[in-house]
Design a protein around this motif. Sequence first.
Motif, PDB file in Angstrom:
ATOM      1  N   THR A  16       7.105   5.637   0.344  1.00 43.78           N
ATOM      2  CA  THR A  16       6.340   4.511   0.860  1.00 43.78           C
ATOM      3  C   THR A  16       7.233   3.284   0.870  1.00 43.78           C
ATOM      4  N   VAL A  17       6.833   2.293   1.656  1.00 48.31           N
ATOM      5  CA  VAL A  17       7.613   1.069   1.738  1.00 48.31           C
ATOM      6  C   VAL A  17       7.734   0.427   0.349  1.00 48.31           C
ATOM      7  N   GLY A  18       6.641   0.476  -0.418  1.00 44.30           N
ATOM      8  CA  GLY A  18       6.687  -0.083  -1.759  1.00 44.30           C
ATOM      9  C   GLY A  18       7.763   0.592  -2.595  1.00 44.30           C
ATOM     10  N   ALA A  19       7.799   1.924  -2.551  1.00 43.13           N
ATOM     11  CA  ALA A  19       8.794   2.653  -3.341  1.00 43.13           C
ATOM     12  C   ALA A  19      10.207   2.320  -2.880  1.00 43.13           C
ATOM     13  N   ILE A  20      10.369   2.133  -1.572  1.00 41.74           N
ATOM     14  CA  ILE A  20      11.687   1.799  -1.037  1.00 41.74           C
ATOM     15  C   ILE A  20      12.133   0.443  -1.588  1.00 41.74           C
ATOM     16  N   LEU A  21      11.207  -0.500  -1.603  1.00 47.16           N
ATOM     17  CA  LEU A  21      11.570  -1.846  -2.040  1.00 47.16           C
ATOM     18  C   LEU A  21      11.856  -1.891  -3.536  1.00 47.16           C
ATOM     19  N   ALA A  56       1.167  -7.612   2.917  1.00 49.69           N
ATOM     20  CA  ALA A  56       1.326  -6.911   1.641  1.00 49.69           C
ATOM     21  C   ALA A  56       0.861  -5.464   1.723  1.00 49.69           C
ATOM     22  N   GLU A  57      -0.094  -5.152   2.631  1.00 47.98           N
ATOM     23  CA  GLU A  57      -0.572  -3.756   2.717  1.00 47.98           C
ATOM     24  C   GLU A  57       0.550  -2.820   3.136  1.00 47.98           C
ATOM     25  N   ALA A  58       1.556  -3.364   3.786  1.00 46.61           N
ATOM     26  CA  ALA A  58       2.651  -2.508   4.264  1.00 46.61           C
ATOM     27  C   ALA A  58       3.243  -1.682   3.138  1.00 46.61           C
ATOM     28  N   ALA A  59       3.115  -2.147   1.900  1.00 47.86           N
ATOM     29  CA  ALA A  59       3.712  -1.445   0.765  1.00 47.86           C
ATOM     30  C   ALA A  59       3.194  -0.024   0.625  1.00 47.86           C
TER      31      ALA A  59
END
Lengths: 325, 477, 716
Positions: free
Chosen positions: C489-494, C528-531
């Motif tokens: 997920t984008v969150g994990a990537i960040l 923020a939902e993009a995460a």
Amino acid sequence: MFAYLVRRLAYAVPILLGVNLLTFALFFVVNTPDDMARMQLGVKRVTAEAIAKWKAERGYDKPLFFNGAADGTAKLTDTIFYAKSARMFVGDFGAAEDGRDIAREIATRIGPSTALAVPTFIVGLLVTVSAALLLAFVRGTRLDFWGVVACVAAMSVSGLFYIIFGQWLFSKALRLVPISGYADGLSAFKFLVLPVAIGVVAGLGSSIRWYRTLFIEEIGKDYVRTARAKGLGEGTVLFRHVLKNAMIPILTGVVVVIPQLFLGSLLMESFFGIPGLGSYTIDAINAQDFSVVRAMVFIGSVLYIAGLILTDLSYTLVDPRVRFD
Amino acid sequence: MPFQPVLLWSDAVLWLLVGLLATLAVVSRRAPPLAAAWRKVGASRVGMAAATLLAVFALIGLADSLHYRLALPAEPGKPAAYGVEVLSVLDGALSGLRGRNEKTYSAPLATQSYAMETAILANGGQQRDFPPLRYGGAQLKPGDSWMADVTMRGISGVVAGGLLWWLISTVLLWNARRGAAPGDAIAQIEPWRGVRAIFMKRPPGSFAWDAVLATLLVVCLIAGKLTALSAGYHVFGTDKVGQDVLYQVLKSVRTALVIGLVTTLVTLPLGILLGIAAGYFGGWIDDVIQYLYTVLNSIPGVLLIAAAVLMMQVVIDTHPEWFATAAERADLRLLALCFILGVTSWTGLARLLRGEALKLRELDYVQAAQAFGVAPFTILLRHILPNVLHIVIITLVMDFSGLVLSEAVLSYVGIGVDPTTISFGTMINNARMELAREPVVWWSLVAAFAFMFALVLAANLFADAVQAAFDPRRSAQ
Amino acid sequence: MSAIPVQAAPADALRVRDLSVGFAAGGRVLTAVDGVSFDLVPGETLALLGESGCGKSATALALLRLLPDAGRILGGRAELGGDDLLALPPARLRDVRGNRLAMIFQEPATSLNPVLTVGQQIGEVLARHLGLAGEAARARSEALLRQVGIADPAARLAAYPFQLSGGMKQRVMIAIALAAEPRFLLADEPTTALDVTIQAQILALLRDLQAQRGMGMLLITHDLGVVAEAAHRVGVMYAGQLIETGRRDDFFRRPAHPYTQALFAALPDVARRGRRLLALPGQVPTLARMPAGCRFAPRCPKAFARCGSEAPAWWPVPGAEEGGQQVRCHLYDPAEAARYREAFPSAPEPAVAGCGTDAAAMVTAGQDAATPAASDAPGAAPLLDVQDLQVHFPIRRGLFKRTVGWVKAVDGVSLHLERGRTLALVGESGCGKTTVGKGILRLLRPTRGEVALAGRLVPDHGRQALAPFRRQMQMVFQDPFASLNPRLTVGAILLEGMTALGLPGGKPGAAEREAAVAALLDQVGLPAEAAYRYPHEFSGGQRQRIAIARALAVQPDLLVCDEPTSALDVSVQAQILNLLAELQERLGLAYLFITHNFAVVEYLAHEVAVMYLGRIVERGTVDEVLRDPRHPYTRTLLAAVPRIAAAGEGAVGNVASPGETPSPANPPAGCHFQPRCPEADAACRARYPEETRLSPTRVVHCHRWAGKDVPPMLDK
């Protein structure tokens, strides 16, 4: 090119050494010669003398790798590893359980094996490549769809079925060819025609499907679009452009098995009573003749490596990128 | 307790595998790209029909993997004793078939033996005739029509099978409706109208309920008919020692599943670990791993397996004290065969994964992770492994059919499963000489080949659907 | 559509009417080209301009019915000499292909058959359409190769494609296309895969051949510069439709459609330094979800109610002569005249700021106020100081992988970069510019040289030792589709960087982590939902934002940006450039900006270093290097960049520099550039030129400037 070949051959040595060590470990380290003797002689009521005699007759009474009792180089040569494994490098395979020399036996059996395997290989390759080209030519049509379905069905049928059913139908029910046996010279034809046909048919399904995939993948490439943009017909595009490029992946799978054709086919030879190396191997396995199995493993890997080298050489025929590198 | 559960090694491994597959299913549900690929498999009619058939085979095999020993008649004052024979739930369900052994061959649905026997007549004279079977058609009284009996049983079996299908489809549809969104086609179908679901117009891309239900219908009808007939006859005849062929065929399913699945349990860790490591790290690690698999590859497969199996036989034969029962011994030999097949066949997967890892390690997201100083092992686990998982899944399903087929060949060569283990290979091996008889004894062979064909075809078709969904480039459209 | 934007074409034109093309996907056919009509006239080049996915390539492929398997021609006609190409039986169509209508493709590397020689591939066409064989065919092929500018054509006939460079392959492609002397040529992005100097050569060649033979050429491109260089007429495509057509000069003088105007406004260049580029919001609609009404309406700054509901008709642009510039926009409907004046106050000529800049204009333009003076902070240790960086890759041959030579990808590069500044590293593909970036970041182990970050020496390797430096420098990659792991997920990537480097945001504590991710996403303009979503749910531009956010997660001082916009369309590129400029302003980041795009350099960079074959040949401030290039290579590069011609002028007609970049495995003796250099002499062939300091901020490696150093005391 010559230097390349030499390097390639040099690389074969460590591989063969690895094969040698592996088989040696399998045959002599997993089980001690004592275990083997016990099993050959029958596990029950076996005396120590009988085991010792069995071992001595076969030369298994020596140490595995290092003979401290011997002198000089014999410390290394008077061992099981040297006598049974290292000697194979010079073509000395020792004797089989029945006392016959394995190397000579192999030499006489190579003929029938080749007579069966080579026609099967050539006819099979021709048939599968043409059928796959045909399916690629009519891709997307009903013929293509059902062709692929037939391929999947054909590759889901056990190879044994083709043999057993073919033998029953053509030899027993229709009496067209003898059930089994072999003769030298031209008369071999009547013995070979059925096993060759069955061998070809049994391999059709998976090969046609695989080659068709290769062709269709190649057809999707840009240079095919260029060829079409030139106004070339679909036949020219397939034969002149696609086939030549698809030969590269096809050769990868095909050339490597050519040397192994000498090994013959285990199933065909044993079902059709052809006195080749395949039936020799099966008989050895059934009789638990380890010397023969060991020899065949070694020869098999030599031929495989020869196949790898041949594959590399064959690339230079079809791929200019390799030729001029 | 009337029985004592027995856990054979292969049972343990098989159930472990079921657990692993379930985990994989959960994992792929949560990872959208994998879940999307599985949805594509679900939308493929052929794929889902094959999957349904595979599931039926899996049920048979799993029922055959719950083993127990029956309690012997209790003797007062003594601890409960259990029989030596290890039975499975499938054996229990098929106790009718298992127990009713004839003397020797008999043709499918026959009431008489295959071989003539000399009978001594009541008047002292001798007569050569086909003696009636002990069980096949024993319910027929003199004068009853065999034809009428078979027809009646067949019809009632088909009807029962149809009812069974209706029940199963109702449960399945009811269950599916609960999870479906209101707009889904499946939500428009009343659960008890399974037949309508078969003919409904499915929106493209939705789950192929029609194929699942249609396959189930065919399976239920055939199963119903076989069950009804097998109560009074040997539907597929009997073999040389008079054992029911239908029973053998059903027992063979488990062997095939074990060979096809357990082998991959050995292949996967070896292939994945060595393949990825060789591709990602390169250098001497790559050299060593490549050397290893060139050596293994260079030995012709059958010969390597033969050598290993021969050696395993020596080990087993020289250590009879290791095995309490014959079943245990046969079981361990089966597992050892899987192990050998696995060790000799991981090279293909490793080579594929090496090539893929070689490409992946140059990808920017791997480089980005390196730029953060992420540990190599973490990179393998987070970035490489998940992105080669589709190759692993494809290989897993593709290898299955090949392994099932090779079992038959290996058994023929004499390096397959233990001769006492019932498998397609041993069945074929035992029956192939009988083609030479007059009249031909064909039923054993045909039954074994037919069931094996159904299993392998289903596996191949399923593999095709999986490959099309997971690797659209390679799949032959 | 009542009015079709074509004038009465001559009888020998290729007339395309209402062409519609679709692609089958998931049981449906999605329309990719929707009712496109145009005329291709002999002797004239029509450029089809559009961003990726607008249907311009599908249009060209459909004319020869070469669409991929999923492609379907849904309707329309393509008349050529009385035949409808779209309805011709296959056999007759093959008589047209390569004969009356030929085509060249984008990727010369894959468009030639790798196992056939050049001679065989040309000969095929000669045999098929002209019936030539044997000696006649060979002579003809040789002549063709000579015409397309291939030296030693007789020898090249026996060559295989892999033995040719990219530019030569494209020349061979052109020779194949021209072999049967077609009346019309379709060129699908013929220079997109090529370097800028080669692009100039190929464009010049196409222009000359087209004029000589009086061919009609359909030139498909996304590059306004290419249009300016080579086209006579222009058609702009958006979302499968043609939305504007006209003569090139009219088009560049006053682009009419709001989309076309936005394209011009989104172009980065020197005139826009320090200002935000006009970036269109959103992205091109997907085939599956085409807006009703005008397809550009959802992104159009000038849209009004009618645009959302009614598809616009073709209208002539005010002031255009009969049959001239036409546009498909409601604003040009005479009924909306009031609205038109409101939208374009300076009517009848719609104002387009700064779309016409060429080399001359640039040189004469005054010093840009936005460029800070170069050496304003002397003495302080630069943020990044690279000394003599070398990255050599061994060439291994044979089974035992003996090292038989070295590819000197980076061969002694020295750079320095101050905080908050941008250094552009410019060069053609294969010059080693990306390798410099990776060498600095220690993604590749350097062979030699030192990298110091804020005065501290960066160790060559060692995960632990490098960790503190990894916090300070990060990278943004070129391809946004390859730079995000599709399985995370984008969150994990960040979070990956924070976790790996032990930053607070990476520590356990869900709330804290969530807050850190949300802050990062906000910084790059994503919700923020993009995460919780996966990369595949985002467009190319959004992905590049995520990649930037990932790099920012560890709060670096230096970002190495490796062509971060080259995979993006112009309108999206503008968004990313704006974001980068804004981040630099706010966070004081320094950028090492690796690129081949001079427009981006002019717009964004403070200093420039030009690389050729692993070495920097010229270095200085943007003004110095771009306005007054001293190294012949820099001059060649700048001359090759296609410029959007000032209104009314003819094609600029660049002088293409001869030859191509040699392999870095085997660089030429002496100055690497000497084989291609027009001014090379014996000294150039003898040894590599030393560094010459021409000003406090500028150095050049060229024998022509040797000894002309500024006196040392002026240095610093």
